[in-house]
Design a protein around this motif. Structure first.
Motif, short mmCIF file in Angstrom:
data_model
loop_
_atom_site.label_atom_id
_atom_site.label_comp_id
_atom_site.label_asym_id
_atom_site.label_seq_id
_atom_site.Cartn_x
_atom_site.Cartn_y
_atom_site.Cartn_z
N ASP A 59 0.80 -1.23 0.00
CA ASP A 59 0.00 0.00 0.00
C ASP A 59 0.84 1.29 0.00
O ASP A 59 0.29 2.38 0.01
CB ASP A 59 -1.07 0.00 1.11
N ILE A 60 2.18 1.14 -0.06
CA ILE A 60 3.00 2.34 -0.29
C ILE A 60 3.14 2.63 -1.80
O ILE A 60 3.70 3.63 -2.19
CB ILE A 60 4.42 2.19 0.33
N LEU A 61 2.63 1.72 -2.63
CA LEU A 61 2.75 1.91 -4.08
C LEU A 61 1.59 2.73 -4.62
O LEU A 61 0.49 2.71 -4.07
CB LEU A 61 2.80 0.54 -4.78
N ASN A 62 1.84 3.43 -5.73
CA ASN A 62 0.81 4.29 -6.32
C ASN A 62 0.26 3.67 -7.60
O ASN A 62 0.62 4.08 -8.70
CB ASN A 62 1.39 5.67 -6.65
N THR A 63 -0.60 2.68 -7.46
CA THR A 63 -1.15 2.08 -8.67
C THR A 63 -2.14 3.01 -9.37
O THR A 63 -2.54 2.74 -10.50
CB THR A 63 -1.83 0.73 -8.36
N GLY A 64 -2.51 4.10 -8.71
CA GLY A 64 -3.40 5.08 -9.33
C GLY A 64 -2.78 5.73 -10.56
O GLY A 64 -3.49 6.21 -11.44
N THR A 65 -1.44 5.70 -10.65
CA THR A 65 -0.79 6.32 -11.82
C THR A 65 -1.03 5.53 -13.10
O THR A 65 -0.75 6.01 -14.17
CB THR A 65 0.74 6.42 -11.59
N TRP A 66 -1.55 4.29 -12.97
CA TRP A 66 -1.79 3.46 -14.16
C TRP A 66 -2.98 3.94 -14.97
O TRP A 66 -3.15 3.58 -16.11
CB TRP A 66 -2.10 2.01 -13.78
N ARG A 67 -3.89 4.65 -14.30
CA ARG A 67 -5.21 4.81 -14.94
C ARG A 67 -5.27 6.03 -15.85
O ARG A 67 -4.46 6.96 -15.73
CB ARG A 67 -6.30 4.92 -13.86
N SER A 68 -6.27 6.00 -16.73
CA SER A 68 -6.51 7.15 -17.59
C SER A 68 -7.92 7.70 -17.36
O SER A 68 -8.33 8.65 -17.97
CB SER A 68 -6.35 6.75 -19.05
N ALA A 69 -8.67 7.03 -16.49
CA ALA A 69 -10.03 7.51 -16.18
C ALA A 69 -10.34 7.15 -14.73
O ALA A 69 -9.82 6.16 -14.22
CB ALA A 69 -11.06 6.87 -17.10
N ILE A 70 -11.17 7.95 -14.09
CA ILE A 70 -11.49 7.71 -12.68
C ILE A 70 -13.01 7.71 -12.49
O ILE A 70 -13.71 8.51 -13.12
CB ILE A 70 -10.80 8.76 -11.77
N GLU A 124 -20.89 -2.31 -12.31
CA GLU A 124 -21.67 -3.04 -11.32
C GLU A 124 -22.65 -2.16 -10.55
O GLU A 124 -23.46 -2.67 -9.78
CB GLU A 124 -20.74 -3.77 -10.34
N CYS A 125 -22.60 -0.84 -10.75
CA CYS A 125 -23.64 0.00 -10.16
C CYS A 125 -24.95 -0.37 -10.84
O CYS A 125 -25.06 -0.31 -12.06
CB CYS A 125 -23.34 1.49 -10.36
N PRO A 126 -25.95 -0.79 -10.08
CA PRO A 126 -27.19 -1.23 -10.72
C PRO A 126 -27.88 -0.12 -11.51
O PRO A 126 -28.67 -0.41 -12.40
CB PRO A 126 -28.06 -1.66 -9.54
N ARG A 127 -27.60 1.15 -11.15
CA ARG A 127 -28.50 2.21 -11.61
C ARG A 127 -27.82 3.41 -12.25
O ARG A 127 -28.41 4.48 -12.34
CB ARG A 127 -29.35 2.68 -10.44
N GLY A 128 -26.58 3.28 -12.67
CA GLY A 128 -25.94 4.38 -13.39
C GLY A 128 -25.61 5.59 -12.53
O GLY A 128 -25.61 6.71 -13.03
N ALA A 129 -25.32 5.36 -11.25
CA ALA A 129 -25.00 6.48 -10.36
C ALA A 129 -23.50 6.69 -10.22
O ALA A 129 -23.05 7.51 -9.43
CB ALA A 129 -25.64 6.28 -8.99
N VAL A 130 -22.69 5.91 -10.96
CA VAL A 130 -21.24 6.11 -11.00
C VAL A 130 -20.86 6.25 -12.47
O VAL A 130 -21.33 5.47 -13.30
CB VAL A 130 -20.47 4.91 -10.39
N VAL A 131 -20.04 7.23 -12.78
CA VAL A 131 -19.60 7.40 -14.16
C VAL A 131 -18.08 7.46 -14.19
O VAL A 131 -17.43 7.78 -13.20
CB VAL A 131 -20.18 8.68 -14.81
N LEU A 132 -17.52 7.11 -15.35
CA LEU A 132 -16.07 7.15 -15.52
C LEU A 132 -15.70 8.47 -16.19
O LEU A 132 -16.23 8.80 -17.24
CB LEU A 132 -15.66 5.95 -16.38
N LYS A 133 -14.81 9.22 -15.56
CA LYS A 133 -14.36 10.49 -16.13
C LYS A 133 -12.93 10.34 -16.61
O LYS A 133 -12.05 9.91 -15.86
CB LYS A 133 -14.41 11.61 -15.06
N GLU A 134 -12.72 10.70 -17.86
CA GLU A 134 -11.38 10.60 -18.41
C GLU A 134 -10.46 11.59 -17.71
O GLU A 134 -10.88 12.68 -17.36
CB GLU A 134 -11.41 10.89 -19.91
N GLU A 135 -9.21 11.17 -17.51
CA GLU A 135 -8.25 12.07 -16.85
C GLU A 135 -7.10 12.35 -17.81
O GLU A 135 -6.66 11.46 -18.52
CB GLU A 135 -7.66 11.39 -15.61
N THR A 136 -6.65 13.56 -17.81
CA THR A 136 -5.45 13.86 -18.60
C THR A 136 -4.40 14.37 -17.63
O THR A 136 -4.71 15.11 -16.70
CB THR A 136 -5.74 14.93 -19.66
#
Lengths: 288, 565
Positions: free
Chosen positions: B18-29, B552-564
């Protein structure tokens, strides 16, 4: 969710699994259900990668990385050593892939089962040697593409759950990541039992199966609802309980999400449908 | 070279991943956000449907009703007569049948009347006085929204009682009188001045503007359209507007045995079914063919059940009126290709193609014309712009005369009660802006629709979490009983039905704290957080952006936002 999941924080963030990895999700519910008073045994596999790049670990419990053929033998030794020391509380769990279970580790697993050794064996089954570039294992299903079966595998998937049932061990269960509550319940149930407990977890490999990063749980549920991978439990080799089975969903819905099946002809799809029907029928005969 | 002795440590592990930053892998949150449900967007009143259905599901009925009346003061009325576009928009419609929103609304509305629940009083009183001209759906809705905000409201009604089309146009078998009275009484309990028998003409506007800070005009469409082939003065030829008004007043006109209704819309069906209840044989002659009648399918079905004969795809070419009766010379017509597209102006103008050889004659003692109505706007064109027999308003309800707003049938050809109420609400919000001096020069609130991506689509619903359950409809009273009198013909939901149907709501875009996003994260990057309105936060350091929580959100209450980066 039907079962209230109770987690202890053993599995850490920051592990090296691919984004959306089903195997990492399965590990979460295995180790967080067993808790920190557990010793893990892991052969070479994606699980070895996920458990941490030395000197870091993703699991706040001791993990012994053993050889590919000897997970069950290693677990036997650890379980017996604990017993010799008078420790009756620490659990021993093997977490191995299908290569290390169906193929290379099978001899030691079968003999440990025959002796009814006291540990939990969780096979995280992604139906191939996905860690080394997706070669086929004896778990790879009929007609699925792998790097070593470019035209599709010619023989069916080995039915390991039934092989383990034939050993008449106290507990055999199948589970998958689309039903995390069912998986956690089965691990919690196994934790309270003695002897060899075997849980076969279908863990879709996003890369090896050709799936979108978010599709792991969905494809896992389709495996169940099409009857390709029913979820059930068997106690003492006899008492079968079905948890989730076929809903009559056509197998093509399961296949069409996966690139490893995109070469299939219509006739081959029908062939796989017939096989799924037959397997589902056979299982139903054992229920009752 | 001497062999160096190697010290093997007893423990290899020196720390945790948990000292690692795997968040740097992503392009959307992923982002948890409350999104728009299609029912809410389709509703002319923009009712917070998922919110009040959720409260009803939890059996918090009074809270549910309070959430409902925030936008709509008359749920027991609209729960009966709304054309419910919400159900047309409902994502569950594509799955196993739309949620019965309209029936649930009626359930809550009726419960409130039975329990005597009151509308919440304004939080504070404001001194500014506003006038609402017309006590129909648009006027009452506008008056309600202004009063809720504390303004001093005066309602000016030409008739002796409030209600407009609710009282005089809609038959009591659809909207029982006690329901109408109950809802209006509760609205008036908020405290507003009502001046009945007080018709307003354009010349009165100057003095109204001296007395009031803002004016809302909603006098409805009071002038029935006529057809040139019918004689203008003949006691045996009337229009549906007058006929339905008389029926509602109880001054039942004697109709004779044979009645013909001309028209194919909802009003024609209401006139026909009312005449049936008065004992006549009724024929409806409609220009459109059976499949494209403007009347709602359920209204047509009810009329047919009640023995109304509907002759579709015909027009009356000429009329011969004599002492024996009225002779209608009819001919079959085709409207194929001539139906104006929705929204074109003037709407409702059809150019039928006559089909020679299909001529026939209908003899009758009474004709009721139900071919539409227009706003009576003579004189008003001198005070603001009138075009195509409608008052010209901005999307926010403002006319081009500052401080004067309009809504309802005087501004639109879309002749629905809920549309009028929606316009009343929208105008009230704009009037609030105007009275606070925040009014934009043109356009203003509600000018644009929502961004399409803001509305949850069916594809974003994870139906695995919603086992199929069937939709229920309101019950119908047996036909023989219906024809006996003007008692209500629909049977509202029981509490059990209401609960079962409320449970069917997907709650599109509204987080129900099911924790799926939390449980399906392989990276433990979703954290439950009771302090946040969205209930969860994402651990930036670890989230790899796989999107499983979104899927897996049953109802579309979570969306993916692209990150730059």
């Amino acid at each position: 969710m039907g079962y209230q999941i109770k987690e202890e924080k053993v599995f850490n963030s920051g592990h090296a699994a691919c984004p959306g990895c089903s195997e990492a999700l399965a590990i979460r519910y295995v180790v967080n259900t067993l808790g920190p008073d557990t010793i893990g045994v892991v052969p070479p596999s994606c699980i070895a990668i996920i458990s941490g790049p030395q000197p870091l670990s993703s699991m706040r419990m001791p993990v012994y990385q053993t050889t590919l053929e000897s997970s069950a033998a290693s677990a036997t030794g650890i379980a017996r050593a604990l017993k010799a020391k008078g420790n009756d509380h620490t659990k021993v769990v093997v977490m191995a892939g299908d290569g290390g279970t169906y193929d290379i580790g099978f001899q030691s697993l079968s003999s440990a089962a025959e002796r009814n050794e006291d540990f939990i064996y969780v096979c995280l089954d992604n139906e191939g040697y996905m860690n080394t570039g997706a070669q086929k294992s004896s778990s790879t299903p009929h007609l699925a593409y792998t790097a070593s079966t470019p035209a599709g595998k010619l023989t069916p998937k080995k039915n390991l759950a039934e092989i383990m049932v034939a050993h008449r061990i106290p507990y055999v269960a199948t589970a998958t990541t689309g039903y995390p509550d069912d998986l956690a319940r089965k691990v919690a149930k196994a934790k309270e039992m003695k002897g060899l407990r075997f849980i076969l977890v279908l863990a879709p490999c996003l890369d090896g199966w050709g799936l979108a990063d978010n599709a792991g749980p969905k494809v896992s549920r389709l495996a169940v609802e099409t009857g390709v991978f029913p979820l059930y439990e068997v106690e003492n080799g006899e008492r079968y309980t079905l948890n989730y089975g076929s809903k009559g969903t056509p197998v093509v819905q399961y296949l069409s999400l996966q690139k490893r099946y995109r070469h299939l002809s219509q006739a081959q799809v029908e062939e796989l449908q017939a096989e799924a029907n037959l397997n589902w029928q056979r299982l139903q005969g054992k229920l009752s | 070279m001497a062999e160096a002795s190697k010290v093997v440590p007893s423990i290899w592990t020196t720390g945790w991943t948990d000292i690692l930053n795997t968040g740097t892998w992503r392009s959307a949150i992923p982002v948890h956000q409350k999104r728009l449900a299609p029912c809410h967007v389709a509703c002319p009143l923009n009712s917070e449907i998922p919110t009040w259905i959720k409260l009803a599901r939890e059996q918090s009925y009074q809270e549910a009703w309070l959430a409902l009346v925030a936008d709509n003061p008359f749920p027991a009325i609209t729960g009966r007569i709304c054309h419910h576009p919400c159900e047309g928009g409902c994502n569950r419609g594509e799955y196993d049948g739309a949620v019965a929103v309209n029936a649930l609304e009626q359930y809550l509305g009726d419960l409130a009347l039975r329990e005597g629940w009151s509308l919440p009083q304004p939080a504070s009183e404001l001194e500014q006085r506003v006038a609402v001209i017309g006590g129909g759906p648009a006027g009452l809705s506008c008056a309600y929204q202004l009063r809720r905000r504390g303004y001093q409201v005066t309602l000016l009604e030409a008739r002796s009682k409030l209600g407009g089309v609710l009282r005089e146009g809609i038959p009591q078998y659809r909207l029982p009188r006690e329901i109408l009275e109950g809802e209006i009484k509760r609205l008036l309990a908020l405290g507003m001045e009502v001046r009945t028998n007080h018709p307003i003409e354009a010349k009165d506007l100057d003095s109204l503007e001296k007395e009031f800070f803002a004016v809302f005009l909603a006098v409805g469409a009071q002038r029935a359209k006529t057809l040139p082939q019918f004689p203008a003065v003949d006691a045996r030829i009337t229009d549906a507007l007058h006929f339905l008004a008389k029926v509602s007043q109880g001054t039942v006109p004697s109709l004779g045995r044979q009645v013909v209704v001309i028209g194919g819309g909802s009003v024609a069906m209401d006139a026909a079914a009312s005449a049936r209840r008065l004992g006549s044989q009724v024929k409806v002659l409609a220009l459109e063919d059976r499949e494209s009648l403007p009347a709602r399918a359920d209204e047509l079905a009810e009329a047919l059940e009640e023995g109304v004969e509907v002759i579709a795809g015909v027009m009356v070419q000429s009329v011969v009126s004599s002492d024996e009766g009225i002779r209608l010379n009819c001919i079959g017509v085709s409207l194929a290709g001539t139906v104006p597209a929705a929204g074109t102006v003037p709407a409702g103008v059809l150019e039928p193609i006559l089909l020679p050889g299909t001529e026939f004659i209908v003899l009758t003692g009474q004709v009721i014309l139900a071919i539409g109505q227009e706003a009576e706007l003579s004189g008003w064109d001198s005070v603001f712009t009138v075009g195509q027999s409608l008052v010209k308003v901005e999307a926010n309800g403002a006319t081009d005369r500052p401080g004067v707003f309009a809504g309802g049938d005087v501004t639109t050809m879309e002749r629905y009660v809920s549309t009028a109420m929606g316009q009343g609400k929208k105008a009230a919000l704009s009037m609030g802006e105007f009275l606070r001096g925040e009014f934009p020069a043109t356009g203003g609130s509600g000018a644009e629709g929502p961004d399409p991506g803001a509305v949850v689509s069916y594809q974003e619903i994870n139906t695995f979490y919603f086992p199929p359950t069937s939709r229920e409809n309101k019950g119908n009273v047996a036909v023989e009983q219906r024809l006996r009198d003007f008692r209500e013909i629909k049977i509202g939901f029981t509490s059990q039905q209401a609960l079962t149907q409320a449970e069917r709501c997907f709650s599109c875009g509204h987080c129900m704290e099911c924790d799926n996003c939390f449980y399906f994260c392989p990276d433990m990057a979703v954290v439950k957080d009771a302090s946040l309105p969205e209930h969860y936060h994402i651990l930036d350091q670890y989230c790899k952006g796989c999107g499983s929580c979104v899927e897996e959100c049953p109802r579309g209450a979570v969306v993916l936002k692209e990150e730059t980066r």
